[in-house]
Scaffold this motif. Structure first.
Motif, PDB file in Angstrom:
ATOM      1  N   SER A  14      -6.797   1.640  -4.497  1.00  0.00           N
ATOM      2  CA  SER A  14      -6.843   1.022  -3.169  1.00  0.00           C
ATOM      3  C   SER A  14      -8.261   1.006  -2.587  1.00  0.00           C
ATOM      4  O   SER A  14      -8.674   0.024  -1.973  1.00  0.00           O
ATOM      5  N   THR A 139      -0.693  -4.937  -4.341  1.00  0.00           N
ATOM      6  CA  THR A 139       0.065  -6.193  -4.274  1.00  0.00           C
ATOM      7  C   THR A 139      -0.851  -7.413  -4.153  1.00  0.00           C
ATOM      8  O   THR A 139      -0.415  -8.531  -4.412  1.00  0.00           O
ATOM      9  N   ASP A 341      -0.697   0.943   8.294  1.00  0.00           N
ATOM     10  CA  ASP A 341      -0.088  -0.139   9.073  1.00  0.00           C
ATOM     11  C   ASP A 341       1.125   0.391   9.831  1.00  0.00           C
ATOM     12  O   ASP A 341       1.781   1.322   9.376  1.00  0.00           O
TER      13      ASP A 341
HETATM   14  C1  EPS Z   1      -2.926  -2.463   1.986  1.00  0.00           C
HETATM   15  C2  EPS Z   1      -4.030  -1.706   2.117  1.00  0.00           C
HETATM   16  C3  EPS Z   1      -3.933  -0.348   2.630  1.00  0.00           C
HETATM   17  C4  EPS Z   1      -2.830  -0.273   3.672  1.00  0.00           C
HETATM   18  C5  EPS Z   1      -1.501  -0.707   3.102  1.00  0.00           C
HETATM   19  C6  EPS Z   1      -1.575  -1.960   2.318  1.00  0.00           C
HETATM   20  O1  EPS Z   1      -5.170  -0.057   3.184  1.00  0.00           O
HETATM   21  P1  EPS Z   1      -5.599   1.410   3.703  1.00  0.00           P
HETATM   22  O2  EPS Z   1      -4.691   2.412   3.052  1.00  0.00           O
HETATM   23  O3  EPS Z   1      -7.018   1.507   3.277  1.00  0.00           O
HETATM   24  O4  EPS Z   1      -5.453   1.347   5.201  1.00  0.00           O
HETATM   25  O5  EPS Z   1      -3.148  -1.138   4.748  1.00  0.00           O
HETATM   26  O6  EPS Z   1      -0.975   0.252   2.216  1.00  0.00           O
HETATM   27  C7  EPS Z   1      -0.150   1.225   2.690  1.00  0.00           C
HETATM   28  C8  EPS Z   1       0.117   1.387   3.951  1.00  0.00           C
HETATM   29  C9  EPS Z   1       0.480   2.088   1.707  1.00  0.00           C
HETATM   30  O7  EPS Z   1       1.053   3.106   2.114  1.00  0.00           O
HETATM   31  O8  EPS Z   1       0.422   1.780   0.551  1.00  0.00           O
HETATM   32  C10 EPS Z   1      -2.981  -3.834   1.508  1.00  0.00           C
HETATM   33  O9  EPS Z   1      -4.035  -4.353   1.072  1.00  0.00           O
HETATM   34  O10 EPS Z   1      -1.922  -4.497   1.558  1.00  0.00           O
END
Ligand code: EPS
Length: 390
Positions: A14, A139, A341
């Motif tokens: 990520s 995703t 989120d």
């Molecule tokens: C995501 C990126 C992630 C989250 C989300 C989906 O970014 P970060 O963890 O750096 O804030 O926004 O992933 C999750 C909440 C999760 O638990 O997996 C994205 O690109 O869709």
């Protein structure tokens, strides 16, 4: 396992450098542009209730192989989506060296995330090593792969759409009857519901959840139109298309239930209210008076729209964290929280489109065979003639 003619893999953490995908099996001479894929990536990034990450990222694909002068070569298509956020994680996500001074490993697993089970399985005491790959950031790579499959399906008139049906317990009150109109309405909605006039209710629920440090799940519906009858097969468990679709959708992060057509409702109704009666007309051939079974019977498409519903659980990263255990001290502790989120249900709806596109492209190729588009189109025409004459 469930893909018969296509293969794809994704890689990437990520907060690593980026996400990588390799897609093999797309025939030669399919027209595709970077812009087409980027449009799908941008759709995935939308949705009220996302955290700060989506403001940082502007997902764009870089195609490394498999496409020349705007057309596929039949060779593996490989692509990269660079993570802009990597700039902020360079030291903490470095390939070599040691963690930076003062770095604290992540030791308080979040209930509902892969943290603890993954840590045990891979013997990782810094649970970030699990989080990084289990994150739904992955995703983005699936949506890029799905975009190529969508482009392929378009050549045969097959269209895929989706919308959010329920978010944070709010069930959309009014929406068009026709599936494509629902999709078009959802495209206008900040929360991907099929009636933007109800956006305010949903946004309010999201705001309230955010204030409480809560997260929200929901139910999405994804569908495919103009799918010919005869994709998938009744002859073996792993050839049944309903099972293949269910696996693909269930594999999306945080999905806890998948239904086809009326789904679980079928268990509450008598047979006469579940089956779709058969009709025939000169101009359209065989048709059904209803589509309760969501376009699939015996694991084979029946020519009606494929309709899939999926339930997404709320995101496990809670700003008002739940009880957990610090794996270093074994003492009770509140679960780790970091930027996340409030809801990603609208994004999951777009991801589900990608997964359905991948499975259907695979099933169409399984049915028709062939290595280049002209050949496959000819076979498609022949098969359509067969359907008409049957
Ligand atoms: C995501 C990126 C992630 C989250 C989300 C989906 O970014 P970060 O963890 O750096 O804030 O926004 O992933 C999750 C909440 C999760 O638990 O997996 C994205 O690109 O869709």
């Amino acid at each position: 396992m469930s893909l018969q003619r296509l293969r794809f893999l994704t890689a990437g953490e990520s907060h690593g450098k980026g996400l990588v995908a390799i897609l093999e099996g797309i025939p030669a001479n399919l027209e595709i542009s970077t812009e087409y894929i980027n449009r799908e990536l941008a759709r995935r990034q939308k949705g009220y209730g996302r955290g700060g990450r989506m403001k940082i990222e502007k997902d764009k694909v870089e195609i490394i192989s498999g496409i020349r002068f705007g057309k596929t070569l039949g060779s593996p298509i490989s692509l990269i989506i660079w993570n802009r956020d990597y700039e902020n994680w360079k030291n903490r996500m470095a390939v070599e060296g040691q963690p930076p001074e003062g770095y604290k490993p992540f030791t308080k697993p979040r209930p509902g995330h892969a943290d603890l089970a993954g840590g045990i399985k891979y013997n990782q005491r810094d649970l970030r090593n699990i989080l990084e790959r289990s994150s739904a950031r992955e995703t983005a790579a699936r949506v890029a792969v799905g975009a190529i499959c969508k482009r392929f399906l378009e050549e045969f008139g097959i269209k895929i759409g989706s919308y959010v049906r329920v978010l944070g317990g709010y069930s959309v009150k009014e929406m068009p009857l026709d599936l494509w109109s629902r999709h078009l309405k959802a495209e206008q909605s900040e929360v991907r519901i099929p009636n933007p006039l109800e956006d305010a209710f949903v946004k309010n629920i999201i705001d309230k959840a955010k204030e409480k440090g809560e997260t929200l799940g929901g139910i999405i519906e994804v569908f495919a139109l103009n799918v010919p009858p005869g994709l998938g097969s009744h002859i073996q468990w792993d050839k049944r298309l309903d099972g293949r679709i269910a696996q693909a959708i269930m594999s999306i992060q945080a999905i806890k239930a998948v239904e086809i057509g009326i789904g679980t409702q079928a268990g509450f109704l008598p047979g006469s209210k579940v089956m779709d009666e058969i009709g025939w007309k000169e101009d359209k051939g065989y048709f059904r008076y209803t589509n309760r079974l969501g376009g699939l019977e015996g694991g084979i498409t029946n020519g009606m729209p494929i309709v899939v519903r999926a339930t997404m659980k709320p995101i496990p990263t809670l700003m008002s964290p739940l009880r957990s255990v610090d794996i270093e001290t074994k003492e009770e502790a509140l679960a780790m929280k970091e930027r996340s989120d409030v809801t990603a249900v609208p994004a999951a709806s777009v991801v589900a489109e990608a997964m359905l596109a991948i499975v259907l492209a695979d099933a169409l190729l399984e049915k028709l065979g062939g290595d280049y588009m002209e050949e496959i189109k000819e076979r498609f025409e022949l098969y359509m003639k067969h359907i008409k004459e049957f």
